[in-house]
Design an enzyme around this catalytic site. Structure first.
Site, PDB file in Angstrom:
ATOM      1  N   TRP A 254      10.321  11.534  -3.387  1.00 37.57           N
ATOM      2  CA  TRP A 254      11.081  10.981  -4.508  1.00 37.57           C
ATOM      3  C   TRP A 254      11.966  12.054  -5.142  1.00 37.57           C
ATOM      4  CZ3 TRP A 254      11.218   6.052  -4.278  1.00 37.57           C
ATOM      5  CH2 TRP A 254      10.123   5.333  -3.786  1.00 37.57           C
TER       6      TRP A 254
ATOM      7  N   GLN B 165       8.117  -0.132   3.129  1.00 38.79           N
ATOM      8  CA  GLN B 165       8.949  -0.548   2.006  1.00 38.79           C
ATOM      9  C   GLN B 165      10.421  -0.446   2.422  1.00 38.79           C
ATOM     10  OE1 GLN B 165       6.063   0.395  -1.816  1.00 38.79           O
ATOM     11  NE2 GLN B 165       7.806   1.722  -1.490  1.00 38.79           N
TER      12      GLN B 165
ATOM     13  N   TRP C 229      17.413   1.186   2.734  1.00 39.59           N
ATOM     14  CA  TRP C 229      16.447   2.216   2.335  1.00 39.59           C
ATOM     15  C   TRP C 229      15.066   1.884   2.889  1.00 39.59           C
ATOM     16  CZ3 TRP C 229      15.660   6.387  -1.235  1.00 39.59           C
ATOM     17  CH2 TRP C 229      14.344   6.556  -1.667  1.00 39.59           C
TER      18      TRP C 229
ATOM     19  N   SER D 240       3.697  -1.686  -1.417  1.00 33.48           N
ATOM     20  CA  SER D 240       2.779  -1.338  -0.342  1.00 33.48           C
ATOM     21  C   SER D 240       1.380  -1.907  -0.534  1.00 33.48           C
ATOM     22  CB  SER D 240       2.708   0.182  -0.226  1.00 33.48           C
ATOM     23  OG  SER D 240       1.858   0.568   0.819  1.00 33.48           O
TER      24      SER D 240
ATOM     25  N   ARG E  60      -1.355  -0.947  -8.337  1.00 34.77           N
ATOM     26  CA  ARG E  60      -0.636  -1.261  -7.105  1.00 34.77           C
ATOM     27  C   ARG E  60      -1.303  -0.686  -5.855  1.00 34.77           C
ATOM     28  NH1 ARG E  60       3.037   2.096 -10.020  1.00 34.77           N
ATOM     29  NH2 ARG E  60       3.284   4.197  -9.157  1.00 34.77           N
TER      30      ARG E  60
ATOM     31  N   GLU F   1      -1.780   6.546  -6.177  1.00 34.58           N
ATOM     32  CA  GLU F   1      -1.292   5.373  -5.474  1.00 34.58           C
ATOM     33  C   GLU F   1      -1.506   5.533  -3.968  1.00 34.58           C
ATOM     34  OE1 GLU F   1       2.844   4.735  -6.129  1.00 34.58           O
ATOM     35  OE2 GLU F   1       3.434   6.756  -5.548  1.00 34.58           O
TER      36      GLU F   1
ATOM     37  N   ASP G 264       7.638   4.169   1.761  1.00 33.91           N
ATOM     38  CA  ASP G 264       6.224   4.163   2.109  1.00 33.91           C
ATOM     39  C   ASP G 264       5.881   3.173   3.220  1.00 33.91           C
ATOM     40  OD1 ASP G 264       6.600   5.431  -0.283  1.00 33.91           O
ATOM     41  OD2 ASP G 264       5.029   4.373  -1.365  1.00 33.91           O
TER      42      ASP G 264
END
Length: 519
Positions: free
Chosen positions: A317, A71, A52, A115, A174, A229, A55
């Protein structure tokens, strides 16, 4: 004493370089039955050989190569224990996968390395990232650092985490965006406030290792969701552009149709106050970067020739990643160039080097409404022009009997739209072309990117053609269509670095303040 204090962290880095070896480097997973399935796989967008990706986590230029990080869960086509995937290019179009740059192994990152930022300083490729640990149904997030002298083997800073906990009242913490302005380092982090509003907080540092909380850069006025984010900020034409992804924004007509949104505001950032001057971030001031179904977590960098480059996750998502059953999922967008219009709108165009992917011309002719041709390939570029603007101009990509992706300009309404079918298949954006219609369309296996005009509007989406694609002209006017077949540009380097041939660490030079580092 002060010089010794600043130098100590770099001495620790040098010791790690000399003693660390390459034992932490994991090769890209070996090809197996799952990783060789070609159905829906792109050939000129970055995707994982297996696993997978989502980002982009960092994007920079180091030792004459562009480095793209993202990611990455290497074991199957679902979200999991996130690593930092790594791909390298000399020209922004031909990419080679390298072993993961960061692998979650330390106590402060056991459930993933999310990230952050990639930058170059003091001749080191430096990565800032969020470490995640889940315990007793609670998530703990810290900000960390890893460095590399060669751009392949990365060592984590022995005094990680740099920031061990979120400020009081912050529940999400994050995606550090780090840059330097004059003699100060800045770190912007995406959070959720105590009032459940999206918020960006600011830390500062004099040496890149020791950080202090400096306040709030920006916060939602109440209608901009509950979590911000993947923040990014840069200066362009004397103004500051703030890009971020927002979760929880409510749909407004044809705006904000995706589950989560990625967009920007333009203003002036006051480095004395650590805030934007006279700007309220709300749905009235927030502009979507891309109007398609699958675009998230944009990341930018400043190229050596002055271009501002952007890449994003070509996904969303809670989407159906049909390819995940084959052991891989998702991809990144093509690299794009940014510029700011006179009205302070961001214009996005494909990176200029993309023309070097053109392998041959397949079509170059005028087509009347109702006429069609077969694409003849799964990866191609279309350049579409009209001679005039009439009430409706349209183009459809069709496969099978009922499946299609259609593009249309509606002069009476002053907007352009795409429709990939199914529930919630339509996306609409305001657009007023000048003189004639110009679309530049890129299809790559299971993705499509549509650039309208000079890049005033862009749509990026996943599609899943099960049969050969037919290109059909619809609407009320002829269209001139040029089609190029595009070549493969993604490769894989599966070998681990050889510790015997690895370059020796150069003698650590005095820490040097780089006063011309741009954001």
């Amino acid at each position: 004493m002060m010089e010794l204090y600043v130098l100590l962290p770099w001495l620790c880095v040098a010791v790690l370089e000399l003693t660390g070896g390459v034992t932490h480097v994991e090769a890209v997973p070996k090809n197996g039955k799952q990783s060789i399935k070609k159905k829906y796989r792109p050939i000129y967008h970055i995707s994982s050989p297996r696993g997978w990706i989502s980002d982009p986590t960092g994007f920079t230029y180091f030792k004459r190569q562009y480095h793209m990080f993202f990611q990455y869960h290497p074991h199957d086509g679902t979200w999991g224990n996130i690593h930092w995937g790594h791909a390298v290019s000399m020209n922004l179009i031909d990419w080679t996968h390298f072993p993961p740059a960061i692998v979650p192994k330390e106590y402060y990152e056991m459930h993933g390395c999310q990230s952050g930022t990639a930058l170059v300083h003091n001749n080191y490729l430096t990565l800032f990232y969020t470490g995640t640990v889940v315990a007793d149904n609670e998530t703990f997030q810290t900000q960390n650092l890893a460095l590399s002298a060669d751009g392949i083997v990365f060592q984590k800073y022995i005094y990680n985490p740099l920031i061990r906990e979120a400020p009081h009242g912050v529940s999400e913490f994050r995606n550090p965006r780090v840059w330097k302005f004059r003699n100060t380092w800045y770190m912007m982090i995406g959070t959720t406030s105590r009032e459940r509003n999206g918020k960006l907080i600011l830390y500062t540092s004099g040496d890149m290792f020791n950080w202090k909380l400096d306040g709030t850069i920006a916060e939602s006025m109440g209608d901009m969701g509950n979590m911000w984010e993947n923040p990014d900020m840069f200066e362009m034409d004397g103004q500051h552009v703030l890009i971020f992804s927002a979760q929880g924004v409510k749909t407004e007509g044809y705006r904000f149709r995706n589950l989560y949104q990625t967009g920007y505001v333009v203003g002036n950032f006051d480095y004395v106050l650590g805030q934007f001057e006279d700007i309220e971030i709300s749905t009235a001031t927030f502009t979507e970067l891309d109007y398609g179904h699958d675009f998230y977590a944009a990341k930018t960098m400043l190229a050596s020739d002055g271009r501002r480059l952007l890449v994003a996750w070509l996904g969303m998502w809670q989407s159906d990643f049909i390819e995940s059953k084959d052991g891989w999922a998702s991809m990144l967008t093509m690299v794009r160039e940014l510029r700011l219009s006179e009205s302070s709108r961001l214009i996005m165009t494909p990176v200029r080097e993309i023309v070097d992917l053109r392998a041959e011309i397949l079509e170059d002719a005028w087509y009347s409404p109702g006429e069609m041709f077969y694409a003849g390939t799964k990866s191609f570029e279309l350049i579409v022009n009209s001679s005039t603007i009439v009430s409706f101009v349209g183009l459809a990509l069709e496969w099978g009997t009922e499946n299609r992706y259609s593009i249309g300009y509606h002069a009476d309404h002053g907007h352009v739209s795409v429709d990939r079918g199914g529930t919630d298949g339509v996306r609409i954006a305001e657009w007023v072309p000048v003189g004639y219609i110009h679309w530049r369309i890129f299809v790559d296996g299971s993705s499509i990117e549509v650039y309208c005009g000079e890049g005033e509007v862009v749509f990026t989406s996943r599609i899943y053609p099960k049969k050969d694609i037919r290109v059909r002209v619809s609407g009320d006017t002829q269209l001139h269509v040029t089609q190029y077949r595009l070549r493969r540009s993604i490769g894989h380097k599966n070998k681990k670095p050889n510790k015997h041939t690895k370059k020796k660490t150069k003698q650590l030079k005095r820490f040097k303040v780089d006063s011309d580092t741009a954001i």
